[in-house]
Design a protein around this motif. Sequence first.
Motif, PDB file in Angstrom:
ATOM      1  N   GLY A   1      19.536  42.892  54.282  1.00 63.51           N
ATOM      2  CA  GLY A   1      18.847  42.339  53.117  1.00 63.51           C
ATOM      3  C   GLY A   1      19.388  42.806  51.786  1.00 63.51           C
ATOM      4  O   GLY A   1      18.630  43.067  50.855  1.00 63.51           O
ATOM      5  N   LEU A   2      20.714  42.895  51.654  1.00 59.48           N
ATOM      6  CA  LEU A   2      21.318  43.443  50.443  1.00 59.48           C
ATOM      7  C   LEU A   2      21.526  42.406  49.341  1.00 59.48           C
ATOM      8  O   LEU A   2      21.616  42.763  48.166  1.00 59.48           O
ATOM      9  CB  LEU A   2      22.660  44.095  50.786  1.00 59.48           C
ATOM     10  N   PHE A   3      21.603  41.119  49.714  1.00 61.15           N
ATOM     11  CA  PHE A   3      21.899  40.080  48.737  1.00 61.15           C
ATOM     12  C   PHE A   3      20.884  38.945  48.831  1.00 61.15           C
ATOM     13  O   PHE A   3      20.398  38.628  49.916  1.00 61.15           O
ATOM     14  CB  PHE A   3      23.317  39.540  48.947  1.00 61.15           C
ATOM     15  N   VAL A   4      20.597  38.345  47.672  1.00 60.90           N
ATOM     16  CA  VAL A   4      19.642  37.238  47.631  1.00 60.90           C
ATOM     17  C   VAL A   4      20.084  36.124  48.554  1.00 60.90           C
ATOM     18  O   VAL A   4      19.289  35.575  49.321  1.00 60.90           O
ATOM     19  CB  VAL A   4      19.489  36.728  46.178  1.00 60.90           C
ATOM     20  N   ASP A   5      21.373  35.767  48.477  1.00 58.77           N
ATOM     21  CA  ASP A   5      21.969  34.814  49.418  1.00 58.77           C
ATOM     22  C   ASP A   5      22.915  35.609  50.305  1.00 58.77           C
ATOM     23  O   ASP A   5      23.972  36.042  49.848  1.00 58.77           O
ATOM     24  CB  ASP A   5      22.723  33.717  48.673  1.00 58.77           C
ATOM     25  N   PRO A   6      22.568  35.824  51.590  1.00 54.99           N
ATOM     26  CA  PRO A   6      23.393  36.665  52.459  1.00 54.99           C
ATOM     27  C   PRO A   6      24.820  36.168  52.627  1.00 54.99           C
ATOM     28  O   PRO A   6      25.700  36.955  52.991  1.00 54.99           O
ATOM     29  CB  PRO A   6      22.646  36.615  53.800  1.00 54.99           C
ATOM     30  N   SER A   7      25.071  34.883  52.359  1.00 47.19           N
ATOM     31  CA  SER A   7      26.422  34.343  52.526  1.00 47.19           C
ATOM     32  C   SER A   7      27.282  34.546  51.280  1.00 47.19           C
ATOM     33  O   SER A   7      28.464  34.225  51.292  1.00 47.19           O
ATOM     34  CB  SER A   7      26.360  32.855  52.865  1.00 47.19           C
TER      35      SER A   7
ATOM     36  N   PRO B   1      28.180  37.662  49.112  1.00 45.01           N
ATOM     37  CA  PRO B   1      28.064  39.108  48.856  1.00 45.01           C
ATOM     38  C   PRO B   1      28.781  39.546  47.582  1.00 45.01           C
ATOM     39  O   PRO B   1      29.081  40.725  47.418  1.00 45.01           O
ATOM     40  CB  PRO B   1      28.744  39.699  50.086  1.00 45.01           C
ATOM     41  N   THR B   2      29.064  38.598  46.703  1.00 45.90           N
ATOM     42  CA  THR B   2      29.816  38.900  45.490  1.00 45.90           C
ATOM     43  C   THR B   2      28.938  38.914  44.234  1.00 45.90           C
ATOM     44  O   THR B   2      29.424  39.215  43.152  1.00 45.90           O
ATOM     45  CB  THR B   2      30.948  37.877  45.299  1.00 45.90           C
ATOM     46  N   SER B   3      27.652  38.575  44.386  1.00 43.46           N
ATOM     47  CA  SER B   3      26.745  38.558  43.239  1.00 43.46           C
ATOM     48  C   SER B   3      25.307  38.598  43.724  1.00 43.46           C
ATOM     49  O   SER B   3      25.040  38.469  44.924  1.00 43.46           O
ATOM     50  CB  SER B   3      26.965  37.301  42.385  1.00 43.46           C
ATOM     51  N   SER B   4      24.384  38.765  42.773  1.00 37.82           N
ATOM     52  CA  SER B   4      22.947  38.693  43.037  1.00 37.82           C
ATOM     53  C   SER B   4      22.506  39.660  44.142  1.00 37.82           C
ATOM     54  O   SER B   4      21.965  39.256  45.176  1.00 37.82           O
ATOM     55  CB  SER B   4      22.540  37.257  43.395  1.00 37.82           C
ATOM     56  N   ALA B   5      22.747  40.948  43.895  1.00 40.11           N
ATOM     57  CA  ALA B   5      22.258  41.969  44.821  1.00 40.11           C
ATOM     58  C   ALA B   5      20.748  42.093  44.691  1.00 40.11           C
ATOM     59  O   ALA B   5      20.183  41.939  43.613  1.00 40.11           O
ATOM     60  CB  ALA B   5      22.916  43.307  44.528  1.00 40.11           C
TER      61      ALA B   5
ATOM     62  N   GLY C   1      20.012  47.143  43.866  1.00 46.40           N
ATOM     63  CA  GLY C   1      21.465  47.041  43.890  1.00 46.40           C
ATOM     64  C   GLY C   1      22.046  46.757  42.521  1.00 46.40           C
ATOM     65  O   GLY C   1      21.503  45.972  41.742  1.00 46.40           O
ATOM     66  N   LEU C   2      23.165  47.412  42.208  1.00 51.29           N
ATOM     67  CA  LEU C   2      23.799  47.277  40.903  1.00 51.29           C
ATOM     68  C   LEU C   2      25.304  47.136  41.098  1.00 51.29           C
ATOM     69  O   LEU C   2      25.928  47.929  41.799  1.00 51.29           O
ATOM     70  CB  LEU C   2      23.502  48.499  40.035  1.00 51.29           C
ATOM     71  N   SER C   3      25.875  46.109  40.475  1.00 48.71           N
ATOM     72  CA  SER C   3      27.324  45.915  40.526  1.00 48.71           C
ATOM     73  C   SER C   3      28.023  47.003  39.716  1.00 48.71           C
ATOM     74  O   SER C   3      27.507  47.447  38.683  1.00 48.71           O
ATOM     75  CB  SER C   3      27.671  44.531  39.963  1.00 48.71           C
ATOM     76  N   TYR C   4      29.190  47.447  40.178  1.00 46.65           N
ATOM     77  CA  TYR C   4      29.968  48.395  39.384  1.00 46.65           C
ATOM     78  C   TYR C   4      31.450  48.090  39.519  1.00 46.65           C
ATOM     79  O   TYR C   4      31.890  47.379  40.433  1.00 46.65           O
ATOM     80  CB  TYR C   4      29.667  49.846  39.778  1.00 46.65           C
ATOM     81  N   GLN C   5      32.239  48.615  38.580  1.00 43.60           N
ATOM     82  CA  GLN C   5      33.671  48.343  38.528  1.00 43.60           C
ATOM     83  C   GLN C   5      34.427  49.634  38.254  1.00 43.60           C
ATOM     84  O   GLN C   5      33.905  50.534  37.593  1.00 43.60           O
ATOM     85  CB  GLN C   5      33.981  47.320  37.427  1.00 43.60           C
TER      86      GLN C   5
END
Length: 395
Positions: free
Chosen positions: A75-81, A83-87, A91-95
């Motif tokens: 259950g890490l992403f809003v849309d499980p398919s 995995p590149t956005s909308s955690a 969850g927080l994106s980092y670079q």
Amino acid sequence: MRIPISLIIMALFLLTTGCGGSDEQAPADVSVPDPAPEPTPEPTPDPSSSCNATTTEVNWNALMEQDCESLSQYGLFVDPSIPTSSAVSPGLSYQLATELFSNYANKHRFIFVPTGKSIEFDPTSTFDMPVGTVLVKTFSLPFDTQVSGANNEVLIETRLLIHRETGWTTLPYLWQDGEAILQVAGKDIAHTLNHKGQSQSFAYHVPSRAECKLCHQTSSDSSKIEPIGLKAHLLNRTITYQGAQINQLQLWQQQGLLQGLPQLSEVGKTYDIFDESAPLTARAKGYLDVNCAHCHNPQGFASISGLRLGFYVDHTSFEYGICKQPPGWDGGERGLSYDIIPGDGEHSILVYRQELNQPKDRMPPVGRSIAHTDAVALIKQWIDEMPTELANCQQ
């Protein structure tokens, strides 16, 4: 009227043969279908497994307890398919300021820290992250390295690093038909891309769980592993968050994710290798730190080499490779002798082994199948510009 007994017997015979009651074989030109196989019942999910819990939130119990078959079960992403956005929160994106090279793969990174917990700042080493932390990194290969966007890339794998009560563990997931499935044994995937007008075909290697330890283990005689890229100088960069520009470390501090952050002027900093406005040494050492230092340090897999490529190691020293001869390597076809010869990148092993692609010669030994030509040129330029009076390797 009385029917002869012979007619009755004949009628019974015809009825039985017409309905398949005869023991005789059917003629060769008659197709007799096989009986339909019994349907195999679908396996019943174990209701007691936390992987099968239904929730709209992060499945923390499964992350801490189970190696789930499908990435979506966490259950890490809003849309499980996607995995590149909308955690899913938190969850927080980092670079990273300097990228770890993996055959030009694009990396999509996310960090999940349980609510109420935080990370301790460290000025030079990997941050100390609490139990429950999950690092998610998805790799997608582009078809053209100079074109961005989801339409120009294909999802390959998603790796999880999970900090459980027993320590950090790795879980590699392979993308197949829109779903990421646990791939414990690793796999090679053929891919072709265009890089600056040159077509390159190679086998992208999804690592096994055992191979993950080669880079992530903290000593040559221990199974303990830890993350690589969560260091202050690699995270100290400006990012776009909710439409605004902000320093990434300061954002983590504001989010309650990071404790103990000093003034940014006191935090080390590296840069993208293509940022020509940044100091060449910071770019070169940042690249070597994220791509090489996890092995080339006193506790790393390559500790026996004596070569130390951490960002804060003095790059004019013998241990950083100045006039240092590597043990256990023959110098390749060109017969090179020293890791770094100041003023001579062409004859420095540090450059040469990044150009080689054979498994026994290339560096890093895992994680790439083709050379990172842009980085090779950068490291060569950096060594070429080192003052020759720094050391004379031929003495």
